[in-house]
Design a protein around this motif. Structure first.
Motif, mmCIF file in Angstrom:
data_model
loop_
_atom_site.group_PDB
_atom_site.id
_atom_site.type_symbol
_atom_site.label_atom_id
_atom_site.label_comp_id
_atom_site.label_asym_id
_atom_site.label_seq_id
_atom_site.Cartn_x
_atom_site.Cartn_y
_atom_site.Cartn_z
ATOM 1 N N GLU A 6 0.837 -1.209 0.000
ATOM 2 C CA GLU A 6 0.000 0.000 0.000
ATOM 3 C C GLU A 6 0.872 1.259 0.000
ATOM 4 O OE1 GLU A 6 -3.934 -1.538 2.460
ATOM 5 O OE2 GLU A 6 -2.191 -0.805 3.571
ATOM 6 N N GLY A 7 1.913 1.249 0.824
ATOM 7 C CA GLY A 7 2.816 2.393 0.881
ATOM 8 C C GLY A 7 3.566 2.590 -0.421
ATOM 9 N N ASN A 8 4.056 1.495 -1.005
ATOM 10 C CA ASN A 8 4.764 1.596 -2.279
ATOM 11 C C ASN A 8 3.845 2.094 -3.388
ATOM 12 O OD1 ASN A 8 7.271 0.853 -1.327
ATOM 13 N ND2 ASN A 8 7.081 -1.277 -1.934
ATOM 14 N N LYS A 9 2.585 1.662 -3.383
ATOM 15 C CA LYS A 9 1.623 2.136 -4.377
ATOM 16 C C LYS A 9 1.385 3.637 -4.206
ATOM 17 C CE LYS A 9 -3.057 1.482 -6.077
ATOM 18 N NZ LYS A 9 -4.335 0.827 -5.899
ATOM 19 N N LEU A 10 1.237 4.072 -2.977
ATOM 20 C CA LEU A 10 1.042 5.488 -2.678
ATOM 21 C C LEU A 10 2.226 6.307 -3.176
ATOM 22 C CD1 LEU A 10 -1.104 7.128 -1.020
ATOM 23 C CD2 LEU A 10 0.440 6.920 0.907
ATOM 24 N N ILE A 11 3.431 5.816 -2.922
ATOM 25 C CA ILE A 11 4.640 6.508 -3.370
ATOM 26 C C ILE A 11 4.695 6.545 -4.891
ATOM 27 C CG2 ILE A 11 7.151 6.375 -3.469
ATOM 28 C CD1 ILE A 11 7.067 5.306 -0.567
ATOM 29 N N ALA A 12 4.433 5.414 -5.547
ATOM 30 C CA ALA A 12 4.485 5.361 -7.014
ATOM 31 C C ALA A 12 3.530 6.379 -7.617
ATOM 32 C CB ALA A 12 4.155 3.951 -7.501
ATOM 33 N N VAL A 17 4.047 7.793 -11.472
ATOM 34 C CA VAL A 17 4.295 6.582 -12.234
ATOM 35 C C VAL A 17 3.019 6.171 -12.950
ATOM 36 C CG1 VAL A 17 4.877 4.137 -12.055
ATOM 37 C CG2 VAL A 17 6.113 5.816 -10.696
ATOM 38 N N LYS A 18 3.164 5.857 -14.231
ATOM 39 C CA LYS A 18 2.036 5.448 -15.049
ATOM 40 C C LYS A 18 1.642 4.020 -14.696
ATOM 41 C CE LYS A 18 0.738 5.226 -19.888
ATOM 42 N NZ LYS A 18 1.209 5.369 -21.261
ATOM 43 N N ASN A 19 0.360 3.778 -14.502
ATOM 44 C CA ASN A 19 -0.156 2.452 -14.172
ATOM 45 C C ASN A 19 -1.318 2.160 -15.118
ATOM 46 O OD1 ASN A 19 -1.213 0.141 -13.108
ATOM 47 N ND2 ASN A 19 -1.681 0.972 -11.117
ATOM 48 N N ASP A 20 -1.007 1.489 -16.228
ATOM 49 C CA ASP A 20 -2.038 1.190 -17.224
ATOM 50 C C ASP A 20 -2.826 -0.068 -16.895
ATOM 51 O OD1 ASP A 20 -1.550 3.376 -18.805
ATOM 52 O OD2 ASP A 20 -0.036 2.357 -19.994
ATOM 53 N N ILE A 21 -2.205 -0.981 -16.200
ATOM 54 C CA ILE A 21 -2.841 -2.242 -15.835
ATOM 55 C C ILE A 21 -2.875 -2.276 -14.308
ATOM 56 C CG2 ILE A 21 -2.695 -4.753 -16.057
ATOM 57 C CD1 ILE A 21 -0.986 -4.267 -18.574
ATOM 58 N N SER A 22 -3.829 -2.937 -13.740
ATOM 59 C CA SER A 22 -4.103 -2.859 -12.310
ATOM 60 C C SER A 22 -2.875 -2.874 -11.405
ATOM 61 C CB SER A 22 -5.062 -3.971 -11.895
ATOM 62 O OG SER A 22 -4.465 -5.238 -12.111
ATOM 63 N N ASP A 23 -1.927 -3.786 -11.616
ATOM 64 C CA ASP A 23 -0.781 -3.808 -10.703
ATOM 65 C C ASP A 23 0.547 -3.734 -11.445
ATOM 66 O OD1 ASP A 23 -0.656 -6.386 -11.733
ATOM 67 O OD2 ASP A 23 -0.042 -7.275 -9.846
ATOM 68 N N TYR A 53 10.641 0.793 -3.297
ATOM 69 C CA TYR A 53 10.779 1.995 -2.475
ATOM 70 C C TYR A 53 11.121 1.644 -1.026
ATOM 71 C CZ TYR A 53 8.531 4.329 -6.400
ATOM 72 O OH TYR A 53 8.227 4.804 -7.645
ATOM 73 N N TYR A 54 10.660 0.504 -0.569
ATOM 74 C CA TYR A 54 10.860 0.065 0.819
ATOM 75 C C TYR A 54 12.243 -0.530 1.049
ATOM 76 C CZ TYR A 54 9.677 -2.282 5.240
ATOM 77 O OH TYR A 54 9.642 -2.697 6.544
ATOM 78 N N CYS A 107 8.122 9.222 4.416
ATOM 79 C CA CYS A 107 7.617 9.586 3.083
ATOM 80 C C CYS A 107 6.149 9.211 2.932
ATOM 81 C CB CYS A 107 8.456 8.908 2.000
ATOM 82 S SG CYS A 107 10.138 9.552 1.858
ATOM 83 N N VAL A 108 5.788 8.018 3.357
ATOM 84 C CA VAL A 108 4.395 7.576 3.266
ATOM 85 C C VAL A 108 3.495 8.489 4.083
ATOM 86 C CG1 VAL A 108 2.796 5.708 3.871
ATOM 87 C CG2 VAL A 108 4.940 5.172 2.693
#
Length: 117
Positions: A6-12, A17-23, A53-54, A107-108
């Protein structure tokens, strides 16, 4: 507290960061090799659980720099596992874990506040 993913997704997302597909996250600056179907291929896409990131200063320091550039927060890495995050007239200290993990946590925390302000 957020999970690592969750934290890495928040940072991305904060880093744009472009996210065209779910993960799947497109990060050309961190392109890597991986073994797919017995072949070595070049990839600049990472799954959510592959974001580093972690675990990597190379990934995390650009996040710290972007936070500093917002002029809304400061991440101060004191060393000896002590990290300070200041924003919105608040200061939080992190010292329970490794210096890298504490920096990631700071950062998170900032990004959560930044996204909700």
């Amino acid at each position: 507290m957020k999970t690592i993913e969750e934290g890495n997704k928040l940072i991305a997302e904060f880093m744009g960061v472009k996210n065209d597909i779910s993960d799947i996250y497109y990060l050309p600056e961190f392109a890597h090799y991986f073994n797919s179907y017995g072949q070595i291929e070049w990839s600049d896409c990472f799954r959510l659980n592959e974001l580093k990131y972690y675990t990597s200063w190379d990934w995390l320091m650009p996040v710290v720099e972007k936070i500093e550039k917002t002029n809304l927060g400061d991440v101060i890495i004191h060393g000896k596992n002590l990290v300070e995050i200041s924003y919105n007239k608040q200061t939080q200290l992190y010292f329970e874990s490794s210096l890298l993990e504490n920096t990631w946590l700071a950062c998170v925390e900032f990004i959560e506040w930044y996204n909700n302000k």
